[in-house]
Motif scaffolding. Structure first.
Motif, PDB file in Angstrom:
ATOM      1  N   LEU B  56       0.576 -10.639  27.443  1.00 24.01           N
ATOM      2  CA  LEU B  56      -0.449 -10.970  28.450  1.00 24.01           C
ATOM      3  C   LEU B  56      -1.387 -12.055  27.659  1.00 24.01           C
ATOM      4  CD1 LEU B  56      -2.121  -7.553  29.339  1.00 24.01           C
ATOM      5  CD2 LEU B  56       0.049  -8.589  30.357  1.00 24.01           C
ATOM      6  N   THR B  60       0.045 -12.914  21.065  1.00 21.46           N
ATOM      7  CA  THR B  60       0.175 -11.615  21.692  1.00 21.46           C
ATOM      8  C   THR B  60      -0.407 -10.525  20.873  1.00 21.46           C
ATOM      9  OG1 THR B  60       2.229 -12.384  22.677  1.00 21.46           O
ATOM     10  CG2 THR B  60       1.767 -10.079  22.745  1.00 21.46           C
ATOM     11  N   VAL B  61      -1.542 -10.076  21.262  1.00 26.87           N
ATOM     12  CA  VAL B  61      -2.087  -8.905  20.926  1.00 26.87           C
ATOM     13  C   VAL B  61      -1.687  -7.693  21.765  1.00 26.87           C
ATOM     14  CG1 VAL B  61      -4.100  -7.459  20.548  1.00 26.87           C
ATOM     15  CG2 VAL B  61      -3.772  -9.670  19.722  1.00 26.87           C
ATOM     16  N   ARG B  62      -1.700  -7.977  23.430  1.00 25.22           N
ATOM     17  CA  ARG B  62      -1.465  -6.848  24.138  1.00 25.22           C
ATOM     18  C   ARG B  62      -0.372  -7.214  25.100  1.00 25.22           C
ATOM     19  NH1 ARG B  62      -6.929  -7.934  24.865  1.00 25.22           N
ATOM     20  NH2 ARG B  62      -8.225  -6.089  24.048  1.00 25.22           N
ATOM     21  N   PHE B  63       0.504  -6.314  25.486  1.00 21.96           N
ATOM     22  CA  PHE B  63       1.685  -6.689  26.289  1.00 21.96           C
ATOM     23  C   PHE B  63       2.171  -5.383  27.359  1.00 21.96           C
ATOM     24  CE2 PHE B  63       4.497  -3.919  24.058  1.00 21.96           C
ATOM     25  CZ  PHE B  63       3.897  -3.930  22.715  1.00 21.96           C
ATOM     26  N   LEU B  64       2.712  -5.648  28.276  1.00 23.72           N
ATOM     27  CA  LEU B  64       3.283  -4.708  29.059  1.00 23.72           C
ATOM     28  C   LEU B  64       4.539  -4.446  28.868  1.00 23.72           C
ATOM     29  CD1 LEU B  64       2.233  -3.474  32.122  1.00 23.72           C
ATOM     30  CD2 LEU B  64       3.733  -5.133  33.032  1.00 23.72           C
TER      31      LEU B  64
END
Lengths: 320, 320
Positions: B56, B60-64
């Motif tokens: 996201l 990248t710290v957040r991902f789907l």
């Protein structure tokens, strides 16, 4: 007049985040662990570690996750145990684990071989090739000692809901040992979630077109933890940013808001060699030199050393 | 007049999904592997396995992510090798791996011990406790044979972008061996993504309030794969649903749309004991009985057996 806000976090937890069925059982286990070790004169640290899974569907195919291998939590656990602490290790299922973390970068079957001189066929001894895993004997010995002395209590979570409820249970379980408890909140917890009531049951269909996701903000659980659940404990939160320029400001703001004892601030790219431990009065930079890196020193050793000293001071002040 | 649409998928891949720097190198490796084994008279299967990570943020710290342990791909790889295939195993980093998958449910250190009668201290042999891992000798032997005969080429991906580009490279690499190539697309691939151009660089700040995500649809790469990149290959896709009532309809529609050879259709809750192999003309239910489960039969053995027969027929028809 803090109560309405706090009870609203409690209420939100109960309503919007599924309660894991084993939470009471785990809470009793943690309470027994804490009082056993406190009576033996040990301090107890609760370490949270790894990322949280945020489901997008109730029969979950897709989820939001936070980048975290669990390395910081797993290695910190080892240093806390070396410093005389008992450790509750609240970690994401299959994230890195103390001692076992050494297997991360290898395929275990590449480190095993049939013992030379053994009987041929499938009956011989299978041994570890200590050329491939040079530290295995030392690590195994330490692992067995720790297991023997029951200094490590592992608890697993997968989802954000499990994390939140288990952390609350841990805080309540550790409240009985007062200032001897430390919370070392290293897990990478999602800031966003979809409430159970708004979640579709089935897999979202791509034939419906592009995906519009609307996610709510996760309640700031640090607030009731510090104020209500474990008000005497020594509490450390972590702050990870990708933008170094906002990091310290955000760490200070967190201390102002939650009134806990310290923030370990770090930047994604440099997190293995540089952190700042921020307290209301101080700011300590911990840095690994090239020499340190060559000697395989880990920054968690420095972080734990800094915090265990601060914890000792904290306990002395509480008693005085 | 299919060309504009196809080149638009190629264009999209190049524009919106970062190209991994090692893609050409991997492609050459795969092409060499395929022609080596084809010349030795073997068929070659490309297995994709595990979920794709959809960042996201660009730092990248957040991902789907998609739920997938990689179990189906890893166990299928073993059965394909047992059936005489050479396997390219395109899998998510740290998802389950052939043979090594047996270590999933245990902590490896619990399966190791110092050899009885060895020298005390840190110098003795460390052996596997075969009470804890009863199959280790058999599995290690098989692993070493497969390594020796180079029947398994592992390639890793992490993100959706890496997956897409590496799959395209694999398809092009395998096109040289025509109908001897099978694609067994078991990976759990995201249907949604955020284009590189629309991605924030830094960690999304929770202080900005609730998160509104707008995700685009991932291009259907099966289409150019079947039509252009590897038009002579035997191609199997997978369809996982949580709602059994729409499953077979979706499988049939996929066959109509992409014109490949088979869909393995399965439902999340029952996927380890029941699948349907759907082809344009047939529909075969594969079921594990209670007896099978007791004997530790895995459904992947049945799936692979069904598909290798179908692949043989396919090759014969192409030649005729």
């Amino acid at each position: 007049m803090a109560e309405p806000r706090i009870s609203s976090i409690d209420g939100k937890l109960a309503e919007e985040f599924a309660v894991p069925s084993h939470v009471e059982e785990v809470k009793e286990k943690m309470a027994a662990f804490a009082s056993f070790h406190a009576e033996a004169g040990r301090k107890v640290v609760l370490i949270t570690s790894g990322g949280t899974k945020v489901p997008l569907e109730s029969r979950t195919v897709r989820f939001l996750d936070n980048f975290s291998s669990g390395r910081r939590g797993a290695s910190s656990a080892e240093y806390f145990i070396d410093s005389g602490y008992a450790v509750i290790f609240l970690h994401r299922h299959r994230s890195l684990y103390p001692y076992t973390r050494m297997f991360l970068t290898i395929n275990m079957l590449d480190a095993l071989e049939f013992q030379a001189g053994g009987v041929p066929g499938n009956t011989g001894e299978v041994v570890v090739n200590q050329q491939v895993l040079p530290n295995i004997a030392k690590v195994l010995k330490r692992y067995e000692e720790v297991k023997e002395s029951r200094l490590l209590l592992p608890i697993e979570f997968n989802t954000l809901s499990e994390y939140l409820h288990l952390l609350k249970a841990a805080a309540q379980a550790l409240s009985t040992i007062g200032s001897k408890a430390m919370f070392y909140l290293a897990a990478a917890v999602s800031d966003f979630y979809i409430p159970a009531s708004e979640m579709p049951e089935h897999k979202i269909q791509s034939s419906n077109g592009p995906l519009q996701l609307s996610m709510k903000m996760v309640p700031k659980i640090l607030s009731p933890l510090v104020k209500d659940w474990a008000p005497q404990a020594f509490v450390i939160s972590f702050k990870l940013e990708t933008d170094a320029s906002i990091l310290l400001d955000k760490a200070r703001r967190a201390l102002d808001t939650y009134r806990h004892q310290a923030v370990v601030a770090n930047v994604l790219d440099s997190r293995r060699g540089y952190v700042v431990v921020v307290t209301p009065e101080t700011q300590a930079e911990l840095i690994l030199t090239e020499e340190d890196v060559k000697n395989e020193v880990e920054i968690e050793e420095r972080i734990v050393s800094n915090l265990t000293s601060a914890h000792d001071n904290f306990i002395t002040q509480q008693v005085a």
